[in-house]
Write a protein that holds these residues in place. Structure first.
Motif, PDB file in Angstrom:
ATOM      1  N   THR A   1       0.843  -1.196   0.000  1.00  0.00           N
ATOM      2  CA  THR A   1       0.000   0.000   0.000  1.00  0.00           C
ATOM      3  C   THR A   1       0.876   1.243   0.000  1.00  0.00           C
ATOM      4  OG1 THR A   1      -1.732  -1.149   1.230  1.00  0.00           O
ATOM      5  CG2 THR A   1      -1.810   1.249   1.247  1.00  0.00           C
ATOM      6  N   GLN A   2       0.447   2.243  -0.757  1.00  0.00           N
ATOM      7  CA  GLN A   2       1.184   3.502  -0.833  1.00  0.00           C
ATOM      8  C   GLN A   2       0.197   4.653  -0.940  1.00  0.00           C
ATOM      9  OE1 GLN A   2       3.545   3.952  -4.373  1.00  0.00           O
ATOM     10  NE2 GLN A   2       4.887   5.433  -3.401  1.00  0.00           N
ATOM     11  N   ALA A   3       0.480   5.735  -0.204  1.00  0.00           N
ATOM     12  CA  ALA A   3      -0.291   6.972  -0.358  1.00  0.00           C
ATOM     13  C   ALA A   3       0.304   7.733  -1.532  1.00  0.00           C
ATOM     14  CB  ALA A   3      -0.227   7.808   0.911  1.00  0.00           C
ATOM     15  N   ILE A   4      -0.551   8.188  -2.427  1.00  0.00           N
ATOM     16  CA  ILE A   4      -0.094   8.900  -3.622  1.00  0.00           C
ATOM     17  C   ILE A   4      -0.105  10.399  -3.311  1.00  0.00           C
ATOM     18  CG2 ILE A   4      -0.395   9.182  -6.110  1.00  0.00           C
ATOM     19  CD1 ILE A   4       0.053   6.281  -5.128  1.00  0.00           C
ATOM     20  N   ILE A   5       0.917  10.839  -2.607  1.00  0.00           N
ATOM     21  CA  ILE A   5       1.066  12.247  -2.241  1.00  0.00           C
ATOM     22  C   ILE A   5       2.531  12.609  -2.388  1.00  0.00           C
ATOM     23  CG2 ILE A   5      -0.877  12.239  -0.627  1.00  0.00           C
ATOM     24  CD1 ILE A   5       1.159  12.027   1.628  1.00  0.00           C
ATOM     25  N   GLY A   6       2.841  13.873  -2.151  1.00  0.00           N
ATOM     26  CA  GLY A   6       4.240  14.303  -2.170  1.00  0.00           C
ATOM     27  C   GLY A   6       4.982  13.686  -1.001  1.00  0.00           C
TER      28      GLY A   6
ATOM     29  N   THR B   1      -7.096  15.245   0.840  1.00  0.00           N
ATOM     30  CA  THR B   1      -7.499  13.996   0.197  1.00  0.00           C
ATOM     31  C   THR B   1      -6.265  13.125   0.063  1.00  0.00           C
ATOM     32  OG1 THR B   1      -9.260  15.100  -1.012  1.00  0.00           O
ATOM     33  CG2 THR B   1      -8.538  12.971  -1.862  1.00  0.00           C
ATOM     34  N   VAL B   2      -6.357  11.901   0.611  1.00  0.00           N
ATOM     35  CA  VAL B   2      -5.236  10.964   0.589  1.00  0.00           C
ATOM     36  C   VAL B   2      -5.607   9.784  -0.306  1.00  0.00           C
ATOM     37  CG1 VAL B   2      -3.725   9.484   1.970  1.00  0.00           C
ATOM     38  CG2 VAL B   2      -4.624  11.624   2.949  1.00  0.00           C
ATOM     39  N   PRO B   3      -5.088   9.750  -1.529  1.00  0.00           N
ATOM     40  CA  PRO B   3      -5.328   8.593  -2.390  1.00  0.00           C
ATOM     41  C   PRO B   3      -4.421   7.434  -1.964  1.00  0.00           C
ATOM     42  CG  PRO B   3      -4.651  10.520  -3.676  1.00  0.00           C
ATOM     43  CD  PRO B   3      -4.401  10.809  -2.238  1.00  0.00           C
ATOM     44  N   LEU B   4      -4.995   6.253  -1.814  1.00  0.00           N
ATOM     45  CA  LEU B   4      -4.232   5.060  -1.476  1.00  0.00           C
ATOM     46  C   LEU B   4      -4.282   4.088  -2.648  1.00  0.00           C
ATOM     47  CD1 LEU B   4      -5.430   4.391   2.185  1.00  0.00           C
ATOM     48  CD2 LEU B   4      -3.329   5.510   1.446  1.00  0.00           C
ATOM     49  N   ARG B   5      -3.166   3.408  -2.877  1.00  0.00           N
ATOM     50  CA  ARG B   5      -3.080   2.461  -3.994  1.00  0.00           C
ATOM     51  C   ARG B   5      -2.387   1.190  -3.528  1.00  0.00           C
ATOM     52  NH1 ARG B   5       0.648   4.447  -8.595  1.00  0.00           N
ATOM     53  NH2 ARG B   5       2.156   4.081  -6.973  1.00  0.00           N
ATOM     54  N   ARG B   6      -2.932   0.069  -3.965  1.00  0.00           N
ATOM     55  CA  ARG B   6      -2.275  -1.224  -3.800  1.00  0.00           C
ATOM     56  C   ARG B   6      -2.566  -2.021  -5.066  1.00  0.00           C
ATOM     57  NH1 ARG B   6      -4.646  -4.867   0.474  1.00  0.00           N
ATOM     58  NH2 ARG B   6      -3.778  -3.410   1.962  1.00  0.00           N
TER      59      ARG B   6
ATOM     60  N   ARG C   1      -3.690  -2.767  -8.403  1.00  0.00           N
ATOM     61  CA  ARG C   1      -4.587  -2.006  -9.284  1.00  0.00           C
ATOM     62  C   ARG C   1      -5.789  -1.417  -8.542  1.00  0.00           C
ATOM     63  NH1 ARG C   1      -5.367  -6.278 -13.824  1.00  0.00           N
ATOM     64  NH2 ARG C   1      -3.968  -7.557 -12.621  1.00  0.00           N
ATOM     65  N   THR C   2      -5.828  -1.568  -7.226  1.00  0.00           N
ATOM     66  CA  THR C   2      -6.934  -1.052  -6.432  1.00  0.00           C
ATOM     67  C   THR C   2      -6.589   0.334  -5.910  1.00  0.00           C
ATOM     68  OG1 THR C   2      -7.424  -3.312  -5.722  1.00  0.00           O
ATOM     69  CG2 THR C   2      -8.441  -1.531  -4.464  1.00  0.00           C
ATOM     70  N   ARG C   3      -7.556   1.241  -5.989  1.00  0.00           N
ATOM     71  CA  ARG C   3      -7.366   2.615  -5.494  1.00  0.00           C
ATOM     72  C   ARG C   3      -8.589   3.042  -4.690  1.00  0.00           C
ATOM     73  NH1 ARG C   3      -3.365   5.621  -8.658  1.00  0.00           N
ATOM     74  NH2 ARG C   3      -2.576   4.210 -10.234  1.00  0.00           N
ATOM     75  N   ILE C   4      -8.331   3.760  -3.595  1.00  0.00           N
ATOM     76  CA  ILE C   4      -9.386   4.390  -2.805  1.00  0.00           C
ATOM     77  C   ILE C   4      -8.877   5.762  -2.393  1.00  0.00           C
ATOM     78  CG2 ILE C   4     -10.292   2.205  -1.916  1.00  0.00           C
ATOM     79  CD1 ILE C   4      -8.992   3.055   0.813  1.00  0.00           C
ATOM     80  N   THR C   5      -9.754   6.590  -1.849  1.00  0.00           N
ATOM     81  CA  THR C   5      -9.333   7.874  -1.283  1.00  0.00           C
ATOM     82  C   THR C   5      -9.933   8.029   0.108  1.00  0.00           C
ATOM     83  OG1 THR C   5     -11.173   9.035  -2.308  1.00  0.00           O
ATOM     84  CG2 THR C   5      -9.092   9.065  -3.487  1.00  0.00           C
ATOM     85  N   VAL C   6      -9.157   8.641   0.975  1.00  0.00           N
ATOM     86  CA  VAL C   6      -9.633   9.024   2.301  1.00  0.00           C
ATOM     87  C   VAL C   6      -9.585  10.543   2.322  1.00  0.00           C
ATOM     88  CG1 VAL C   6      -9.273   8.892   4.789  1.00  0.00           C
ATOM     89  CG2 VAL C   6      -8.706   6.922   3.338  1.00  0.00           C
ATOM     90  N   THR C   7     -10.724  11.165   2.594  1.00  0.00           N
ATOM     91  CA  THR C   7     -10.805  12.623   2.611  1.00  0.00           C
ATOM     92  C   THR C   7     -11.018  13.091   4.045  1.00  0.00           C
ATOM     93  OG1 THR C   7     -11.758  12.616   0.400  1.00  0.00           O
ATOM     94  CG2 THR C   7     -12.009  14.635   1.700  1.00  0.00           C
ATOM     95  N   ILE C   8     -10.129  13.960   4.496  1.00  0.00           N
ATOM     96  CA  ILE C   8     -10.260  14.587   5.813  1.00  0.00           C
ATOM     97  C   ILE C   8     -10.894  15.941   5.583  1.00  0.00           C
ATOM     98  CG2 ILE C   8      -9.027  15.414   7.852  1.00  0.00           C
ATOM     99  CD1 ILE C   8      -6.775  13.404   7.072  1.00  0.00           C
ATOM    100  N   GLY C   9     -12.081  16.124   6.139  1.00  0.00           N
ATOM    101  CA  GLY C   9     -12.841  17.354   5.917  1.00  0.00           C
ATOM    102  C   GLY C   9     -12.450  18.465   6.861  1.00  0.00           C
TER     103      GLY C   9
ATOM    104  N   VAL D   1     -14.053   7.487   3.635  1.00  0.00           N
ATOM    105  CA  VAL D   1     -13.392   6.590   2.691  1.00  0.00           C
ATOM    106  C   VAL D   1     -14.283   6.425   1.475  1.00  0.00           C
ATOM    107  CG1 VAL D   1     -12.453   4.268   2.350  1.00  0.00           C
ATOM    108  CG2 VAL D   1     -12.323   5.347   4.605  1.00  0.00           C
ATOM    109  N   ASP D   2     -13.713   6.664   0.309  1.00  0.00           N
ATOM    110  CA  ASP D   2     -14.424   6.467  -0.957  1.00  0.00           C
ATOM    111  C   ASP D   2     -13.664   5.442  -1.761  1.00  0.00           C
ATOM    112  OD1 ASP D   2     -16.432   8.503  -0.521  1.00  0.00           O
ATOM    113  OD2 ASP D   2     -14.828   9.962  -0.865  1.00  0.00           O
ATOM    114  N   GLY D   3     -14.329   4.384  -2.093  1.00  0.00           N
ATOM    115  CA  GLY D   3     -13.618   3.336  -2.826  1.00  0.00           C
ATOM    116  C   GLY D   3     -14.435   2.823  -3.890  1.00  0.00           C
TER     117      GLY D   3
END
Length: 133
Positions: A86-91, A109-114, A116-124, A131-133
């Motif tokens: 798993t990796q967060a796709i951020i700087g 917004t923290v996009p996560l990838r493992r 070919r699967t991707r989800i995002t976790v958004t901190i408001g 979590v949006d997947g």
């Protein structure tokens, strides 16, 4: 020959149906979101700013004390690495800070990838984590 083909097909179907031993990516995102919410609650309860930082390899939580950021070491707010693959796709590093009222200084917004699967976790801005997947 037909029996061997049937056994081969059945074996392939069984392997494809097996769950990933690393768990589901959406569950890892949900675990992160729950910990973000715990950081939000800690900021409100303790009356001190608490921050969440995220890197491609993991995340952690700091509390502002005496003008310095101090890493939190107690569960569930200790430093955690993302699960295997798993990796967060951020700087390099992103940070959100919750003030003593629980409001975040920004939306993240923290996009996560493992694989070919991707989800995002958004901190408001209100301190929520979704979590949006």
């Amino acid at each position: 020959m037909i029996v061997i083909t049937v056994i081969g097909l059945a074996s392939a179907a069984a392997v494809l149906a097996m769950p990933d031993p690393r768990g589901r990516l959406v569950d890892e995102g949900a675990r992160f979101a729950v910990r973000v919410r715990a950081a939000h609650d800690a900021a409100v309860i303790n009356g001190r700013p608490v921050s969440v930082w995220v890197t491609p390899a993991g995340y952690g939580f700091d509390e502002r004390r005496a003008g310095q950021w101090i890493a939190l070491a107690e569960k569930p707010l200790r430093v955690s690495q993302w699960g295997e693959g798993t990796q967060a796709i951020i700087g390099e590093r992103a940070r959100v800070t919750f003030d003593s009222t629980g409001m975040a200084d920004r939306v993240l917004t923290v996009p996560l990838r493992r694989d070919r699967t991707r989800i995002t976790v958004t901190i408001g801005a209100d301190g929520s984590a979704q979590v949006d997947g």
